[in-house]
Design a protein around this motif. Structure first.
Motif, PDB file in Angstrom:
ATOM      1  N   ARG A 181     -32.551  31.932 -19.901  1.00 23.59           N
ATOM      2  CA  ARG A 181     -31.138  31.340 -19.517  1.00 23.59           C
ATOM      3  C   ARG A 181     -30.512  32.234 -18.693  1.00 23.59           C
ATOM      4  N   ILE A 182     -29.787  31.838 -17.779  1.00 24.19           N
ATOM      5  CA  ILE A 182     -29.053  32.551 -16.515  1.00 24.19           C
ATOM      6  C   ILE A 182     -27.622  32.769 -17.135  1.00 24.19           C
ATOM      7  N   ARG A 183     -27.313  34.029 -16.617  1.00 23.53           N
ATOM      8  CA  ARG A 183     -25.731  34.482 -16.913  1.00 23.53           C
ATOM      9  C   ARG A 183     -25.348  35.147 -15.486  1.00 23.53           C
ATOM     10  N   TYR A 184     -24.289  34.785 -14.756  1.00 28.58           N
ATOM     11  CA  TYR A 184     -23.985  35.380 -13.752  1.00 28.58           C
ATOM     12  C   TYR A 184     -22.762  36.298 -14.001  1.00 28.58           C
ATOM     13  N   MET A 185     -22.727  37.509 -13.238  1.00 31.43           N
ATOM     14  CA  MET A 185     -21.737  38.662 -13.608  1.00 31.43           C
ATOM     15  C   MET A 185     -21.728  39.599 -12.626  1.00 31.43           C
ATOM     16  N   ASP A 186     -20.586  40.173 -12.277  1.00 28.87           N
ATOM     17  CA  ASP A 186     -20.572  41.449 -11.325  1.00 28.87           C
ATOM     18  C   ASP A 186     -21.247  42.548 -11.947  1.00 28.87           C
ATOM     19  N   PRO A 187     -21.696  43.386 -10.896  1.00 30.63           N
ATOM     20  CA  PRO A 187     -22.190  44.801 -11.581  1.00 30.63           C
ATOM     21  C   PRO A 187     -21.411  45.702 -12.341  1.00 30.63           C
ATOM     22  N   LYS A 188     -20.133  45.753 -12.142  1.00 27.03           N
ATOM     23  CA  LYS A 188     -19.415  46.486 -12.727  1.00 27.03           C
ATOM     24  C   LYS A 188     -19.087  46.134 -14.127  1.00 27.03           C
ATOM     25  N   SER A 189     -18.756  44.827 -14.293  1.00 27.31           N
ATOM     26  CA  SER A 189     -18.678  44.367 -15.629  1.00 27.31           C
ATOM     27  C   SER A 189     -19.923  44.301 -16.580  1.00 27.31           C
ATOM     28  N   HIS A 190     -21.111  44.224 -15.897  1.00 31.32           N
ATOM     29  CA  HIS A 190     -22.437  44.065 -16.417  1.00 31.32           C
ATOM     30  C   HIS A 190     -22.746  45.378 -17.091  1.00 31.32           C
ATOM     31  N   ASP A 191     -22.416  46.461 -16.391  1.00 26.68           N
ATOM     32  CA  ASP A 191     -22.521  47.928 -16.815  1.00 26.68           C
ATOM     33  C   ASP A 191     -21.899  48.257 -18.042  1.00 26.68           C
ATOM     34  N   LYS A 192     -20.555  47.862 -17.994  1.00 27.07           N
ATOM     35  CA  LYS A 192     -19.465  47.848 -19.092  1.00 27.07           C
ATOM     36  C   LYS A 192     -19.690  47.182 -20.290  1.00 27.07           C
ATOM     37  N   HIS A 193     -20.436  45.937 -20.187  1.00 24.92           N
ATOM     38  CA  HIS A 193     -20.629  45.276 -21.309  1.00 24.92           C
ATOM     39  C   HIS A 193     -22.155  45.735 -22.043  1.00 24.92           C
ATOM     40  N   ILE A 194     -22.969  45.994 -21.079  1.00 24.00           N
ATOM     41  CA  ILE A 194     -24.490  46.354 -21.540  1.00 24.00           C
ATOM     42  C   ILE A 194     -24.238  47.805 -22.370  1.00 24.00           C
ATOM     43  N   ALA A 195     -23.443  48.700 -21.989  1.00 28.17           N
ATOM     44  CA  ALA A 195     -23.093  50.008 -22.719  1.00 28.17           C
ATOM     45  C   ALA A 195     -22.680  49.806 -24.061  1.00 28.17           C
ATOM     46  N   TYR A 196     -21.856  48.746 -24.411  1.00 27.47           N
ATOM     47  CA  TYR A 196     -21.688  48.465 -25.702  1.00 27.47           C
ATOM     48  C   TYR A 196     -22.879  47.521 -26.530  1.00 27.47           C
ATOM     49  N   VAL A 197     -23.362  46.645 -25.914  1.00 27.10           N
ATOM     50  CA  VAL A 197     -24.437  45.969 -26.929  1.00 27.10           C
ATOM     51  C   VAL A 197     -25.768  46.507 -26.818  1.00 27.10           C
TER      52      VAL A 197
END
Length: 288
Positions: free
Chosen positions: A164-180
Protein backbone atom coordinates in the motif's frame (compact mmCIF):
# COMPACT_ATOMS: atom_id res chain seq x y z
CA UNK A 1 12.39 -6.73 -17.62
CA UNK A 2 15.98 -6.50 -16.41
CA UNK A 3 16.04 -5.71 -12.69
CA UNK A 4 19.37 -4.83 -11.07
CA UNK A 5 19.43 -5.14 -7.28
CA UNK A 6 22.33 -3.42 -5.53
CA UNK A 7 22.65 -4.90 -2.05
CA UNK A 8 21.56 -8.52 -1.69
CA UNK A 9 20.50 -8.60 1.95
CA UNK A 10 17.08 -8.84 3.57
CA UNK A 11 15.46 -5.85 1.84
CA UNK A 12 16.98 -6.14 -1.63
CA UNK A 13 16.82 -9.93 -1.65
CA UNK A 14 13.17 -10.01 -0.59
CA UNK A 15 12.26 -7.50 -3.30
CA UNK A 16 14.08 -9.63 -5.86
CA UNK A 17 12.17 -12.75 -4.81
CA UNK A 18 8.77 -11.03 -4.91
CA UNK A 19 9.36 -9.24 -8.21
CA UNK A 20 10.42 -12.51 -9.86
CA UNK A 21 7.31 -14.25 -8.57
CA UNK A 22 4.74 -11.51 -9.22
CA UNK A 23 6.01 -9.90 -12.43
CA UNK A 24 6.39 -11.52 -15.84
CA UNK A 25 9.57 -11.99 -17.86
CA UNK A 26 11.93 -10.77 -15.15
CA UNK A 27 15.67 -11.37 -15.04
CA UNK A 28 17.34 -10.26 -11.82
CA UNK A 29 20.97 -9.15 -11.76
CA UNK A 30 22.74 -8.67 -8.46
CA UNK A 31 25.53 -6.36 -7.35
CA UNK A 32 27.03 -6.61 -3.87
CA UNK A 33 30.34 -5.47 -2.40
CA UNK A 34 30.56 -8.85 -0.68
CA UNK A 35 31.32 -11.47 -3.34
CA UNK A 36 30.13 -14.26 -1.04
CA UNK A 37 26.71 -12.57 -0.86
CA UNK A 38 26.50 -12.58 -4.66
CA UNK A 39 27.33 -16.28 -4.81
CA UNK A 40 24.90 -17.08 -2.01
CA UNK A 41 22.12 -15.02 -3.60
CA UNK A 42 22.56 -16.86 -6.89
CA UNK A 43 22.51 -20.25 -5.16
CA UNK A 44 19.32 -19.28 -3.32
CA UNK A 45 17.60 -18.17 -6.53
CA UNK A 46 17.42 -14.54 -5.42
CA UNK A 47 19.28 -13.45 -8.57
CA UNK A 48 20.01 -15.13 -11.88
CA UNK A 49 23.26 -13.32 -12.64
CA UNK A 50 25.97 -11.39 -10.85
CA UNK A 51 26.64 -8.05 -12.50
CA UNK A 52 28.86 -4.97 -12.45
CA UNK A 53 28.04 -1.27 -12.55
CA UNK A 54 29.19 -1.13 -16.17
CA UNK A 55 26.14 -3.26 -17.10
CA UNK A 56 23.55 -0.96 -15.52
CA UNK A 57 22.89 0.73 -18.87
CA UNK A 58 20.97 -2.47 -19.71
CA UNK A 59 18.66 -2.14 -16.70
CA UNK A 60 14.95 -1.42 -16.83
CA UNK A 61 14.82 -1.10 -13.03
CA UNK A 62 17.60 -0.48 -10.51
CA UNK A 63 16.95 -1.00 -6.79
CA UNK A 64 19.40 0.59 -4.35
CA UNK A 65 19.22 -1.54 -1.20
CA UNK A 66 22.41 -0.64 0.64
CA UNK A 67 23.09 1.24 3.91
CA UNK A 68 21.93 4.85 3.63
CA UNK A 69 25.43 6.36 3.72
CA UNK A 70 26.52 4.21 0.78
CA UNK A 71 23.26 5.02 -1.04
CA UNK A 72 24.18 8.72 -0.97
CA UNK A 73 27.39 7.93 -2.85
CA UNK A 74 25.83 5.42 -5.24
CA UNK A 75 22.65 7.16 -6.34
CA UNK A 76 24.27 9.94 -8.43
CA UNK A 77 26.74 7.47 -9.99
CA UNK A 78 23.96 5.05 -10.94
CA UNK A 79 21.98 7.90 -12.49
CA UNK A 80 25.08 8.62 -14.60
CA UNK A 81 25.04 5.06 -16.03
CA UNK A 82 21.36 4.49 -16.83
CA UNK A 83 19.32 4.83 -20.02
CA UNK A 84 16.50 7.36 -20.40
CA UNK A 85 13.87 4.68 -19.68
CA UNK A 86 15.42 3.23 -16.52
CA UNK A 87 13.64 3.51 -13.17
CA UNK A 88 15.94 3.85 -10.16
CA UNK A 89 14.56 3.67 -6.63
CA UNK A 90 16.14 3.42 -3.21
CA UNK A 91 14.63 1.72 -0.16
CA UNK A 92 16.44 3.54 2.65
CA UNK A 93 15.03 4.49 6.03
CA UNK A 94 15.97 8.18 5.61
CA UNK A 95 14.79 10.29 2.70
CA UNK A 96 15.80 13.94 3.11
CA UNK A 97 19.53 13.50 2.39
CA UNK A 98 19.13 11.23 -0.64
CA UNK A 99 16.51 13.51 -2.18
CA UNK A 100 18.93 16.39 -1.69
CA UNK A 101 21.92 14.57 -3.21
CA UNK A 102 20.08 13.80 -6.49
CA UNK A 103 18.20 17.12 -6.57
CA UNK A 104 20.16 18.67 -9.44
CA UNK A 105 21.18 15.53 -11.30
CA UNK A 106 20.30 15.61 -15.04
CA UNK A 107 18.54 12.26 -14.62
CA UNK A 108 16.59 13.22 -11.50
CA UNK A 109 13.37 12.33 -13.31
CA UNK A 110 14.49 8.67 -13.36
CA UNK A 111 14.76 8.47 -9.57
CA UNK A 112 12.04 7.60 -7.06
CA UNK A 113 12.63 7.91 -3.30
CA UNK A 114 10.86 5.08 -1.47
CA UNK A 115 10.83 3.48 1.96
CA UNK A 116 9.09 0.10 2.28
CA UNK A 117 8.11 -0.27 5.95
CA UNK A 118 9.06 -3.92 6.29
CA UNK A 119 11.90 -6.03 7.59
CA UNK A 120 13.22 -8.31 10.29
CA UNK A 121 16.21 -8.19 12.60
CA UNK A 122 18.20 -10.51 10.30
CA UNK A 123 20.58 -9.62 7.47
CA UNK A 124 22.30 -11.13 4.47
CA UNK A 125 20.88 -13.12 1.52
CA UNK A 126 19.66 -15.94 3.75
CA UNK A 127 17.39 -13.44 5.51
CA UNK A 128 15.46 -12.72 2.29
CA UNK A 129 11.79 -13.72 2.47
CA UNK A 130 9.01 -14.12 -0.07
CA UNK A 131 5.93 -11.97 0.59
CA UNK A 132 7.83 -9.76 3.06
CA UNK A 133 6.09 -6.71 1.57
CA UNK A 134 2.56 -8.07 1.26
CA UNK A 135 0.19 -5.68 3.05
CA UNK A 136 3.03 -3.37 4.09
CA UNK A 137 3.20 0.40 3.57
CA UNK A 138 5.62 1.96 1.12
CA UNK A 139 6.36 5.66 1.68
CA UNK A 140 7.10 7.56 -1.53
CA UNK A 141 8.69 11.00 -1.38
CA UNK A 142 8.81 13.75 -4.03
CA UNK A 143 6.84 11.62 -6.49
CA UNK A 144 6.18 14.70 -8.62
CA UNK A 145 9.89 14.88 -9.50
CA UNK A 146 9.83 11.43 -11.12
CA UNK A 147 8.79 10.99 -14.77
CA UNK A 148 5.14 9.91 -14.95
CA UNK A 149 5.82 6.77 -17.01
CA UNK A 150 8.41 5.67 -14.44
CA UNK A 151 5.99 6.41 -11.60
CA UNK A 152 3.54 4.07 -13.33
CA UNK A 153 6.20 1.39 -13.67
CA UNK A 154 7.09 1.63 -9.97
CA UNK A 155 3.47 1.62 -8.80
CA UNK A 156 2.73 -1.45 -10.92
CA UNK A 157 5.62 -3.32 -9.26
CA UNK A 158 4.59 -2.23 -5.77
CA UNK A 159 0.96 -3.18 -6.44
CA UNK A 160 1.88 -6.64 -7.71
CA UNK A 161 3.93 -7.42 -4.60
CA UNK A 162 1.05 -6.26 -2.41
CA UNK A 163 2.21 -2.93 -1.00
CA UNK A 164 0.00 0.00 0.00
CA UNK A 165 1.30 3.46 -0.91
CA UNK A 166 1.60 6.64 1.16
CA UNK A 167 3.01 9.93 -0.14
CA UNK A 168 5.02 12.19 2.10
CA UNK A 169 7.61 14.95 1.85
CA UNK A 170 11.15 13.86 2.86
CA UNK A 171 11.36 16.13 5.92
CA UNK A 172 8.09 14.84 7.39
CA UNK A 173 9.07 11.26 6.62
CA UNK A 174 12.33 11.52 8.53
CA UNK A 175 10.67 13.18 11.51
CA UNK A 176 7.87 10.62 11.80
CA UNK A 177 10.09 7.59 11.19
CA UNK A 178 12.37 8.71 14.01
CA UNK A 179 9.49 8.10 16.43
CA UNK A 180 8.03 4.86 15.10
CA UNK A 181 11.18 3.09 13.94
CA UNK A 182 14.49 4.67 14.87
CA UNK A 183 13.60 5.20 18.54
CA UNK A 184 12.39 1.60 18.78
CA UNK A 185 15.76 0.33 17.61
CA UNK A 186 17.68 2.57 20.01
CA UNK A 187 15.48 1.42 22.91
CA UNK A 188 16.10 -2.20 22.00
CA UNK A 189 19.87 -1.77 21.65
CA UNK A 190 20.10 0.08 24.98
CA UNK A 191 17.91 -2.43 26.81
CA UNK A 192 20.18 -5.20 25.57
CA UNK A 193 23.25 -3.20 26.63
CA UNK A 194 21.81 -2.54 30.10
CA UNK A 195 21.02 -6.21 30.72
CA UNK A 196 24.36 -7.46 29.38
CA UNK A 197 26.28 -5.00 31.56
CA UNK A 198 24.25 -5.82 34.66
CA UNK A 199 24.04 -9.57 34.28
CA UNK A 200 27.66 -10.57 34.10
CA UNK A 201 26.63 -14.19 34.40
CA UNK A 202 25.00 -14.71 31.02
CA UNK A 203 23.36 -17.93 32.22
CA UNK A 204 21.07 -15.82 34.40
CA UNK A 205 19.85 -13.94 31.33
CA UNK A 206 19.00 -17.09 29.42
CA UNK A 207 17.35 -18.75 32.42
CA UNK A 208 15.18 -15.78 33.37
CA UNK A 209 14.45 -14.12 30.02
CA UNK A 210 10.83 -14.53 29.00
CA UNK A 211 8.95 -13.74 25.83
CA UNK A 212 8.52 -10.10 26.89
CA UNK A 213 12.25 -9.53 27.09
CA UNK A 214 12.87 -11.46 23.87
CA UNK A 215 10.32 -9.44 21.89
CA UNK A 216 11.49 -6.10 23.33
CA UNK A 217 15.18 -6.74 22.66
CA UNK A 218 14.62 -8.42 19.27
CA UNK A 219 15.68 -5.35 17.30
CA UNK A 220 19.04 -5.29 19.08
CA UNK A 221 20.01 -8.13 16.75
CA UNK A 222 19.80 -5.73 13.80
CA UNK A 223 22.90 -4.81 11.81
CA UNK A 224 24.95 -1.94 13.34
CA UNK A 225 26.44 -1.35 9.87
CA UNK A 226 22.97 -0.49 8.62
CA UNK A 227 21.64 1.41 11.64
CA UNK A 228 24.60 3.65 12.56
CA UNK A 229 24.37 5.59 9.24
CA UNK A 230 20.59 5.89 9.70
CA UNK A 231 21.04 7.47 13.12
CA UNK A 232 23.73 9.75 11.69
CA UNK A 233 21.59 10.96 8.79
CA UNK A 234 18.53 11.47 10.98
CA UNK A 235 20.49 12.85 13.94
CA UNK A 236 18.37 15.95 14.61
CA UNK A 237 15.07 14.06 14.65
CA UNK A 238 16.49 11.14 16.61
CA UNK A 239 17.84 13.46 19.31
CA UNK A 240 14.44 15.15 19.58
CA UNK A 241 12.67 11.80 20.04
CA UNK A 242 15.29 10.70 22.58
CA UNK A 243 14.79 13.85 24.63
CA UNK A 244 11.04 13.20 24.84
CA UNK A 245 11.57 9.51 25.59
CA UNK A 246 14.12 10.27 28.33
CA UNK A 247 11.71 12.79 29.89
CA UNK A 248 9.06 10.08 30.08
CA UNK A 249 11.52 7.63 31.64
CA UNK A 250 12.61 10.24 34.17
CA UNK A 251 8.96 10.97 35.01
CA UNK A 252 8.32 7.25 35.54
CA UNK A 253 11.37 7.03 37.80
CA UNK A 254 10.18 10.07 39.77
CA UNK A 255 6.77 8.48 40.33
CA UNK A 256 8.46 5.29 41.52
CA UNK A 257 10.60 7.22 44.02
CA UNK A 258 7.49 9.02 45.29
CA UNK A 259 5.55 5.71 45.62
CA UNK A 260 2.92 7.27 43.40
CA UNK A 261 1.62 4.04 41.94
CA UNK A 262 -1.83 5.46 41.32
CA UNK A 263 -0.30 7.85 38.78
CA UNK A 264 1.82 5.06 37.33
CA UNK A 265 -1.36 3.03 36.84
CA UNK A 266 -3.08 6.00 35.20
CA UNK A 267 -0.20 6.62 32.80
CA UNK A 268 -0.03 2.95 31.80
CA UNK A 269 -3.81 2.81 31.44
CA UNK A 270 -3.76 5.88 29.19
CA UNK A 271 -0.99 4.34 27.11
CA UNK A 272 -3.08 1.19 26.64
CA UNK A 273 -4.99 3.24 24.08
CA UNK A 274 -2.19 2.32 21.68
CA UNK A 275 -3.90 -1.08 21.34
CA UNK A 276 -6.88 0.57 19.63
CA UNK A 277 -4.59 2.64 17.40
CA UNK A 278 -2.57 -0.37 16.28
CA UNK A 279 -5.65 -2.56 15.86
CA UNK A 280 -7.15 0.14 13.66
CA UNK A 281 -4.04 0.16 11.50
CA UNK A 282 -4.12 -3.63 11.19
CA UNK A 283 -7.80 -3.59 10.22
CA UNK A 284 -7.15 -0.90 7.62
CA UNK A 285 -4.24 -2.94 6.21
CA UNK A 286 -6.47 -6.02 5.89
CA UNK A 287 -9.22 -4.01 4.17
CA UNK A 288 -6.83 -2.43 1.67
Amino acid sequence: MNVFVIGLGLIGGSLALDIQEKCQNVTVYGIDSNEEHSIEAKNLGIIQHSATYDEISNADVVIIAVPVDIALQLAPKILDYISDKTLVFDVGSTKEDICQVVKNHPNRRNFLATHPIAGTEFSGPKAALKNLYKGKTNIICEVEKTAFKLQEKALEIFSKIGMRIRYMDPKSHDKHIAYVSHLSHISSFMLGKTVIEKEKNERDIFDMAGSGFASTVRLAKSSPAMWTPIFKQNKVNVIETLEEYIQNLQQFKKLMIEDNFEEIYREMDDTNHIKQILNGILIEDNIT
